[in-house]
Design a protein around this motif. Structure first.
Motif, PDB file in Angstrom:
ATOM      1  N   ASN A  84     -73.287  37.974 -36.372  1.00 23.95           N
ATOM      2  CA  ASN A  84     -72.279  37.251 -35.581  1.00 23.95           C
ATOM      3  C   ASN A  84     -71.224  36.638 -36.505  1.00 23.95           C
ATOM      4  N   THR A  85     -70.690  37.467 -37.397  1.00 19.94           N
ATOM      5  CA  THR A  85     -69.744  36.997 -38.416  1.00 19.94           C
ATOM      6  C   THR A  85     -68.452  37.813 -38.376  1.00 19.94           C
ATOM      7  N   TYR A  86     -67.328  37.095 -38.381  1.00 24.60           N
ATOM      8  CA  TYR A  86     -66.007  37.712 -38.483  1.00 24.60           C
ATOM      9  C   TYR A  86     -65.526  37.574 -39.923  1.00 24.60           C
ATOM     10  N   SER A 130     -67.400  27.008 -31.967  1.00 18.38           N
ATOM     11  CA  SER A 130     -68.524  27.942 -31.952  1.00 18.38           C
ATOM     12  C   SER A 130     -68.918  28.385 -33.362  1.00 18.38           C
ATOM     13  N   ILE A 131     -68.174  27.956 -34.384  1.00 18.15           N
ATOM     14  CA  ILE A 131     -68.542  28.277 -35.765  1.00 18.15           C
ATOM     15  C   ILE A 131     -69.797  27.492 -36.135  1.00 18.15           C
ATOM     16  N   THR A 162     -73.096  30.978 -31.909  1.00 13.14           N
ATOM     17  CA  THR A 162     -73.337  31.752 -30.694  1.00 13.14           C
ATOM     18  C   THR A 162     -72.167  32.712 -30.504  1.00 13.14           C
ATOM     19  N   PRO A 163     -72.378  33.806 -29.779  1.00 16.30           N
ATOM     20  CA  PRO A 163     -71.250  34.703 -29.492  1.00 16.30           C
ATOM     21  C   PRO A 163     -70.152  33.949 -28.742  1.00 16.30           C
ATOM     22  N   ASN A 164     -68.902  34.300 -28.985  1.00 12.37           N
ATOM     23  CA  ASN A 164     -67.782  33.661 -28.308  1.00 12.37           C
ATOM     24  C   ASN A 164     -66.778  34.746 -27.925  1.00 12.37           C
ATOM     25  N   ALA A 165     -66.637  34.962 -26.617  1.00 14.35           N
ATOM     26  CA  ALA A 165     -65.766  36.023 -26.124  1.00 14.35           C
ATOM     27  C   ALA A 165     -64.306  35.774 -26.452  1.00 14.35           C
ATOM     28  N   SER A 451     -70.014  30.760 -20.051  1.00 12.03           N
ATOM     29  CA  SER A 451     -68.872  31.655 -19.836  1.00 12.03           C
ATOM     30  C   SER A 451     -68.264  32.091 -21.160  1.00 12.03           C
ATOM     31  N   GLN A 452     -68.279  31.195 -22.141  1.00  7.51           N
ATOM     32  CA  GLN A 452     -67.711  31.526 -23.441  1.00  7.51           C
ATOM     33  C   GLN A 452     -68.539  32.558 -24.187  1.00  7.51           C
TER      34      GLN A 452
END
Length: 519
Positions: A84-86, A130-131, A162-165, A451-452
């Motif tokens: 879960n890393t950008y 969310s980071i 956590t994942p964040n859309a 939702s996020q």
């Protein structure tokens, strides 16, 4: 949408013509204007509408559907689903307007200061929260954000808890300021700093001169990373009530307004290209939630007392539409919620049930200076008087955001949300987001959190339905209408062939550094 709103909202009040003549000449100068509020400072890079896109840049653009599109300051980006890393790698050779070289540390500091700053657009704030480690940093438990790392000067990584859309959408609104400016200000106070008077960025234009409440002059930045702009100079002016005449006379080149009377006046002018566009935008009434007398029955009564369809028809005709839920038309509107009808007798009954004190005067506030808004507030005042509620409509001036969010100078405030997507509106009402309303609902917070994280759009739509249901039930904010917007180009502006002007106005499609002027 938000970035184009940021790009073309106006910063200053009416210029005296003597001063204009010392700066103003057609030639290769683009004159932009509109009907924005007076400002002593330019809009801050992480909150409020402004003109950031002329002089600031972010890591990436959005596309015509407001999804992450091409890169801006980033040369490349990638996402590791397992961790879960950008990961972003910056472009080579990017410099701020003061000659400082852009590095990954600048990005890290922008994230840090943004999380410390109270005034940040919700989609950006929620993205950064969310980071991993961001909440501990916000709470003051740690001094660094564990999920942000800079392996080298060109690389920055964000590991999410956590994942964040909407993480990438949030980053696209994080306009990057130089670290050497950010680290000099007191924690949580950067939005009050002198930086906002004359920002330094990496955008296509840099500020040459500025007189607050008068004008802002920008010149092309030769080292702009996407290529030197073809327009030499931009002059930002506010024409107030004269914006239509200024557009018609050719004194103004480019404008954007919610006043659709201007569209009617200009749409057939052969010198102007005019557009009337739908977009994700709500005008609504925000209620203060934590005043005992402003309970749900009272809030509901105040809305039953207003004939919203009649107001829309009278003031806007076919240039706006009544909105029933806290979602703009076309943005996953919950079809299961009943319309909130005009019913003055029901309003009176609810007020009686609430034990309404007829001597009470409701503080009705607004921050738009146009005559139409004043007339609209007078109409609402009159509707309320018919059911026994007194009010004193008053224009908020100066630090409007502070008056609403911090001093809370209102009982009911007429406001607007221009959206990247519904998070921009829904995020205002989280328990830990400072809107000044005092609304706190753990279930709302949880639904919003889910939702996020919902990467599946169909699942996310169901969460949005539930958020709309909660907001209608609690009467947090009552939507009034969603207007069209008018966008106006003097035909001396030559737009790039790559720009396809269609449904949505967006920064990526505009490519302002490629615009040209014929004279």
């Amino acid at each position: 949408m938000k970035r184009i709103l940021s790009m073309i909202a106006v910063l200053v009040t009416v210029l005296s013509f003597g001063l204009v003549n010392t700066l103003y000449s057609k030639g290769n100068t683009l004159v932009v204007g509109g009907e924005a509020a007076d400002r002593d400072k330019l809009p801050h890079i992480w909150w409020n509408a402004g003109t950031q896109d002329y002089y600031m840049s972010s890591l990436l653009f959005t596309d015509e559907n407001q999804n992450p599109g091409k890169n801006d300051l980033a040369a490349s980006r990638e996402y590791d689903e397992n961790s879960n890393t950008y990961r972003f790698v910056l472009r080579d050779g990017v410099e701020f307007h003061d000659g400082t070289k852009l590095t990954s540390e600048d990005i890290r500091w922008n994230v840090r200061v943004c999380l410390e700053t109270p005034r940040v657009t919700p989609i950006t704030k929620n993205a950064l929260k969310s980071i991993e480690g961001a909440q501990d940093f916000i709470d003051g438990k740690v001094d660094t954000i564990s999920g942000v790392s800079t392996p080298d000067d060109k690389t920055i990584e964000f590991k999410l808890s956590t994942p964040n859309a909407f993480f990438l959408q949030g980053l696209s609104l994080l306009f990057i300021a130089p670290k050497n400016m950010l680290e000099t200000y007191e924690k949580g106070k950067f939005h009050l700093s002198d930086f906002t008077k004359n920002p330094i960025g990496t955008g296509p234009f840099k500020i040459k001169s500025r007189v607050p409440r008068d004008y802002t002059e920008l010149v092309a930045y030769e080292k702009y990373h996407l290529g030197k702009p073809k327009i030499e100079r931009v002059l930002m002016r506010a024409f107030g009530k004269e914006v239509t005449n200024a557009m018609r006379s050719g004194e103004l080149d480019f404008a954007f307004t919610n006043n659709m009377d201007m569209y009617t006046a200009l749409k057939d002018d052969p010198k102007i290209t005019s557009y009337a566009k739908d977009y994700a935008y709500l005008r609504f009434m925000l209620f203060k939630q934590d005043e005992p007398w402003m309970n749900r029955d009272v809030r509901q009564a105040l809305m039953h007392a207003i004939d919203r369809p009649a107001i829309v028809e009278s003031f806007f005709g076919d240039k706006a539409q009544t909105v029933e839920t806290n979602a703009p038309p076309g943005y996953w509107v919950n079809p299961n919620l009943e319309e909130f009808e005009y019913n003055p007798e029901k309003a009176k009954a609810l007020l009686k049930k609430a034990g309404w004190d007829s001597s009470k005067v409701v503080s009705l506030r607004f921050y738009y200076k146009d005559e139409l808004t004043r007339d609209l507030m007078a109409a609402i005042q009159n509707y309320w008087e018919q059911v026994g509620v007194k009010s004193n409509p008053r224009l908020l001036t100066g630090d409007v955001t502070g008056l609403i969010n911090e001093k809370r100078d209102y009982d009911v405030c007429y406001m607007a949300t221009g959206m990247f997507e519904p998070t921009d509106h829904y995020g205002r009402f989280l328990s830990d987001f400072n809107t000044g309303s005092g609304y706190k609902n753990p279930w709302y917070d949880e639904v919003h959190r889910q939702s996020q994280q919902a990467l599946d759009p169909e699942l996310r739509k169901l969460y949005y339905y539930e958020l709309q249901r909660i907001m209608q039930e609690d009467r947090i904010a009552q939507p009034l209408y969603s207007p069209k917007v008018g966008v106006f180009f003097n035909k001396r502006i030559q737009l790039p062939s790559t720009m396809e002007y269609n449904y949505e106005v967006n920064h990526n499609a505009l490519d302002i550094h490629l615009w040209e002027l014929t004279n």
